[in-house]
Design an enzyme around this catalytic site. Structure first.
Site, PDB file in Angstrom:
ATOM      1  N   ASN A   1      37.356  39.735  48.065  1.00 17.81           N
ATOM      2  CA  ASN A   1      36.605  39.121  49.222  1.00 17.81           C
ATOM      3  C   ASN A   1      35.222  38.895  49.417  1.00 17.81           C
ATOM      4  O   ASN A   1      34.740  39.042  50.298  1.00 17.81           O
ATOM      5  CB  ASN A   1      37.329  39.817  50.533  1.00 17.81           C
ATOM      6  CG  ASN A   1      37.000  41.494  50.248  1.00 17.81           C
ATOM      7  OD1 ASN A   1      36.155  41.855  49.232  1.00 17.81           O
ATOM      8  ND2 ASN A   1      37.495  42.390  50.760  1.00 17.81           N
TER       9      ASN A   1
ATOM     10  N   ARG B   1      27.938  48.738  54.049  1.00 20.37           N
ATOM     11  CA  ARG B   1      28.385  49.865  54.680  1.00 20.37           C
ATOM     12  C   ARG B   1      27.346  50.313  55.859  1.00 20.37           C
ATOM     13  O   ARG B   1      26.283  50.364  55.404  1.00 20.37           O
ATOM     14  CB  ARG B   1      28.461  51.016  53.774  1.00 20.37           C
ATOM     15  CG  ARG B   1      29.987  50.621  52.898  1.00 20.37           C
ATOM     16  CD  ARG B   1      31.230  50.396  53.578  1.00 20.37           C
ATOM     17  NE  ARG B   1      32.522  50.383  52.862  1.00 20.37           N
ATOM     18  CZ  ARG B   1      32.931  49.227  52.610  1.00 20.37           C
ATOM     19  NH1 ARG B   1      32.414  48.005  53.185  1.00 20.37           N
ATOM     20  NH2 ARG B   1      33.805  48.947  51.802  1.00 20.37           N
TER      21      ARG B   1
ATOM     22  N   GLN C   1      35.133  54.549  61.367  1.00 18.41           N
ATOM     23  CA  GLN C   1      35.793  52.969  61.709  1.00 18.41           C
ATOM     24  C   GLN C   1      37.209  53.726  62.120  1.00 18.41           C
ATOM     25  O   GLN C   1      37.845  54.267  61.021  1.00 18.41           O
ATOM     26  CB  GLN C   1      36.098  52.136  60.555  1.00 18.41           C
ATOM     27  CG  GLN C   1      34.376  51.356  60.534  1.00 18.41           C
ATOM     28  CD  GLN C   1      34.598  50.161  59.333  1.00 18.41           C
ATOM     29  OE1 GLN C   1      33.531  49.451  59.619  1.00 18.41           O
ATOM     30  NE2 GLN C   1      35.514  50.053  58.797  1.00 18.41           N
TER      31      GLN C   1
ATOM     32  N   HIS D   1      35.071  45.235  61.713  1.00 20.18           N
ATOM     33  CA  HIS D   1      35.046  45.109  60.166  1.00 20.18           C
ATOM     34  C   HIS D   1      36.152  43.983  59.958  1.00 20.18           C
ATOM     35  O   HIS D   1      37.208  44.524  59.681  1.00 20.18           O
ATOM     36  CB  HIS D   1      35.135  46.253  59.585  1.00 20.18           C
ATOM     37  CG  HIS D   1      35.023  46.562  58.034  1.00 20.18           C
ATOM     38  ND1 HIS D   1      35.000  47.581  57.482  1.00 20.18           N
ATOM     39  CD2 HIS D   1      34.600  45.415  57.342  1.00 20.18           C
ATOM     40  CE1 HIS D   1      34.676  47.307  56.107  1.00 20.18           C
ATOM     41  NE2 HIS D   1      34.374  46.058  56.056  1.00 20.18           N
TER      42      HIS D   1
HETATM   43  P1  NDP Z   1      29.007  44.489  43.310  1.00 21.96           P
HETATM   44  O1  NDP Z   1      29.423  45.408  42.454  1.00 21.96           O
HETATM   45  O2  NDP Z   1      29.411  42.898  42.630  1.00 21.96           O
HETATM   46  O3  NDP Z   1      27.552  44.488  43.389  1.00 21.96           O
HETATM   47  C1  NDP Z   1      26.973  45.500  44.198  1.00 21.96           C
HETATM   48  C2  NDP Z   1      25.422  45.406  43.527  1.00 21.96           C
HETATM   49  O4  NDP Z   1      24.606  46.626  44.257  1.00 21.96           O
HETATM   50  C3  NDP Z   1      25.269  45.433  42.055  1.00 21.96           C
HETATM   51  O5  NDP Z   1      24.717  44.280  41.719  1.00 21.96           O
HETATM   52  C4  NDP Z   1      24.556  46.846  42.050  1.00 21.96           C
HETATM   53  O6  NDP Z   1      23.577  47.075  41.159  1.00 21.96           O
HETATM   54  C5  NDP Z   1      23.734  46.823  43.292  1.00 21.96           C
HETATM   55  N1  NDP Z   1      23.212  48.132  43.725  1.00 21.96           N
HETATM   56  C6  NDP Z   1      23.845  49.334  43.606  1.00 21.96           C
HETATM   57  N2  NDP Z   1      23.126  50.293  44.073  1.00 21.96           N
HETATM   58  C7  NDP Z   1      22.019  49.802  44.377  1.00 21.96           C
HETATM   59  C8  NDP Z   1      20.568  50.329  44.870  1.00 21.96           C
HETATM   60  N3  NDP Z   1      20.511  51.553  45.079  1.00 21.96           N
HETATM   61  N4  NDP Z   1      19.670  49.416  45.113  1.00 21.96           N
HETATM   62  C9  NDP Z   1      19.821  48.115  44.751  1.00 21.96           C
HETATM   63  N5  NDP Z   1      21.227  47.503  44.411  1.00 21.96           N
HETATM   64  C10 NDP Z   1      21.877  48.398  44.121  1.00 21.96           C
HETATM   65  O7  NDP Z   1      29.817  44.299  44.691  1.00 21.96           O
HETATM   66  P2  NDP Z   1      30.074  43.144  45.754  1.00 21.96           P
HETATM   67  O8  NDP Z   1      29.053  42.410  45.913  1.00 21.96           O
HETATM   68  O9  NDP Z   1      31.532  42.679  45.463  1.00 21.96           O
HETATM   69  O10 NDP Z   1      30.152  44.143  47.014  1.00 21.96           O
HETATM   70  C11 NDP Z   1      29.115  44.927  47.509  1.00 21.96           C
HETATM   71  C12 NDP Z   1      29.335  45.826  48.513  1.00 21.96           C
HETATM   72  O11 NDP Z   1      29.792  45.165  49.828  1.00 21.96           O
HETATM   73  C13 NDP Z   1      30.705  46.855  48.527  1.00 21.96           C
HETATM   74  O12 NDP Z   1      30.285  47.810  47.613  1.00 21.96           O
HETATM   75  C14 NDP Z   1      31.101  47.224  49.810  1.00 21.96           C
HETATM   76  O13 NDP Z   1      30.593  48.142  50.230  1.00 21.96           O
HETATM   77  C15 NDP Z   1      30.636  45.718  50.590  1.00 21.96           C
HETATM   78  N6  NDP Z   1      31.781  44.960  51.118  1.00 21.96           N
HETATM   79  C16 NDP Z   1      31.957  44.759  52.381  1.00 21.96           C
HETATM   80  C17 NDP Z   1      33.057  44.048  52.765  1.00 21.96           C
HETATM   81  C18 NDP Z   1      33.291  43.654  54.224  1.00 21.96           C
HETATM   82  O14 NDP Z   1      34.380  43.139  54.507  1.00 21.96           O
HETATM   83  N7  NDP Z   1      32.320  43.827  55.010  1.00 21.96           N
HETATM   84  C19 NDP Z   1      34.217  43.567  51.569  1.00 21.96           C
HETATM   85  C20 NDP Z   1      33.679  43.697  50.306  1.00 21.96           C
HETATM   86  C21 NDP Z   1      32.639  44.289  50.053  1.00 21.96           C
HETATM   87  P3  NDP Z   1      24.047  47.058  39.505  1.00 21.96           P
HETATM   88  O15 NDP Z   1      25.422  46.714  39.541  1.00 21.96           O
HETATM   89  O16 NDP Z   1      23.203  45.897  39.120  1.00 21.96           O
HETATM   90  O17 NDP Z   1      23.577  48.563  39.050  1.00 21.96           O
END
Ligand code: NDP
Length: 386
Positions: free
Chosen positions: A147, A285, A314, A333
């Site tokens: 998603n 989140r 939630q 959400h």
């Molecule tokens: P990804 O794993 O593709 O991306 C998450 C990114 O966050 C990675 O690039 C990671 O960095 C980075 N990251 C982690 N910690 C930090 C930090 N401290 N500072 C800066 N960057 C950081 O996940 P998605 O993009 O698919 O999803 C992200 C989040 O979105 C999910 O974890 C979830 O909480 C939320 N989400 C919400 C949904 C909704 O319905 N509202 C649905 C789907 C997701 P790196 O990997 O480079 O270390």
């Protein structure tokens, strides 16, 4: 034979749908970057139907019962007397979704004596105590990418609706009004603004790509820097930290997972460094922001608008202050649970179950915890306290 305990949100208040607004879904050939769509051996649902609510059952019943397993589906997930708590002690597999999370606390891990696998039907496994999963040797997997684009589209919608002040204008129309000054006095163009994302993973990068044609200045911060050719093609400015990035941005969107590094990141201190009248969008989140600091920033005018779809807890209680704070564009959400996304995460959930029951490896990109360690996607994007 296994017992699968699945927590899903309630059916629509007027009952499970008998018909839908559209016939079917567009066919996709894969995810951006080449990851393949879910590959279960079969599916027992029609893509485009409501799968995420109790009666939809993620389309899993025929498959699970056909293989001799037991499937229990409930929306009753909170409180010691909930159906979830009653069913948990002998469950082998727990499935839930971030939209209606079964909070898998350390206490619940203690009760779940048979538990081997927790599946997040979607993305974001922070409702599971990952330290406890590591300690107990329980595998945690999510349906990575299912998603991400759904959320990226929601983020773009929310940025535009806040900056242009769409929602109050829509209210005026519904109420029979026509005062143009009322509806333009907080309405701006996005063009020329500085927009930054906290994290440029699957969602963050998809937001950047979608915003590039709006002629904005794009910024990002992430633990790992994007390849140079991506930065150049989108004309991105990279910042070492969130604290470095937010003061230069008119719009900030949060797309990082919730884990010890990001919890409470947007409190009074960081918000006070944002431009007066900045917009903040959080679909990642809720606990990445400080609930009351957001209300204060909107009341003082530090933020001109706040939107997102993630709350804590939630479901959000009726008196949650974000329901009534000024200049917000919150939804429940929902961004990652469009009918389109549901078809993908239901198929991905089945793929993970098939691997688990057949003793085949779960894809690396789906794994968060395995064998007592953060694994796969989890090792890349999450951290644990211990
Ligand atoms: P990804 O794993 O593709 O991306 C998450 C990114 O966050 C990675 O690039 C990671 O960095 C980075 N990251 C982690 N910690 C930090 C930090 N401290 N500072 C800066 N960057 C950081 O996940 P998605 O993009 O698919 O999803 C992200 C989040 O979105 C999910 O974890 C979830 O909480 C939320 N989400 C919400 C949904 C909704 O319905 N509202 C649905 C789907 C997701 P790196 O990997 O480079 O270390």
């Amino acid at each position: 034979m296994a017992k699968v305990l699945c927590v899903l949100y309630d059916d629509p208040v007027d009952g499970y749908p008998k018909e839908y607004a559209r016939d079917g879904l567009p066919e996709l050939s894969g995810y951006p970057g080449g990851q393949t769509l879910p590959t279960p051996s079969a599916i027992d649902f029609t893509p485009g139907v409501l799968l995420g609510s109790v009666s939809g059952e993620l389309g899993l019943r025929e498959y699970l019962e056909g293989a001799g397993h037991t499937l229990v589906v409930t929306s009753d997930k909170d409180g010691a007397d909930s159906t979830f708590d009653r069913e948990l002690p002998d469950a082998d597999v727990v499935i839930s979704q971030p939209f209606w999370p079964a909070y898998m606390t350390a206490e619940r891990f203690e009760k779940a004596r048979n538990l081997k696998l927790i599946i997040t039907a979607g993305i974001g496994s922070d409702h599971t105590d990952l330290d406890a999963a590591v300690r107990k040797g329980v595998t945690v997997a999510e349906v990575t990418y299912s998603n991400s684009i759904s959320v990226a589209e929601h983020v773009v919608m929310m940025i535009l609706s806040l900056v242009r002040d769409y929602l109050p204008a829509w209210e005026v129309v519904k109420e029979g009004g026509w005062n143009i000054a009322d509806v333009v006095k907080r309405s701006y163009d996005l063009e020329g603004m500085h927009v930054g994302t906290v994290a440029a993973g699957r969602i963050g990068l998809a937001v950047l790509k979608r915003l590039a044609p709006f002629d904005v200045h794009l910024h990002y911060t992430d633990r790992h820097r994007l390849p140079r050719e991506v930065e150049e093609s989108l004309n991105l400015t990279w910042h070492e930290s969130t604290a470095d990035m937010v003061p230069v941005c008119d719009v900030v969107t949060i797309n990082a997972p919730l884990h010890p590094e990001t919890e409470g990141l947007f409190g009074d201190e960081l918000l006070s460094t944002m431009k007066r009248g900045a917009y903040l969008i959080d679909t990642a989140r809720a606990r990445i922001t400080d609930r009351d600091a957001i209300v204060r920033a909107l009341q003082s005018g530090r933020l001109a608008g706040y939107a997102g779809d993630v709350w804590f807890p939630q479901p959000a209680p009726p008196d949650h202050p974000w329901r009534t704070m000024p200049h917000h564009g919150m939804t429940p959400h929902m961004s990652g649970s469009s009918l389109s996304a549901q078809a993908r995460y239901s198929a991905g959930t089945r793929e993970i179950l098939e691997c688990f029951f057949e003793g085949r490896p779960i894809r690396e990109e789906y794994l968060i915890v395995e064998g007592g360690h953060l694994a796969g996607a989890g090792a890349h994007s999450y951290s644990t306290k211990e």
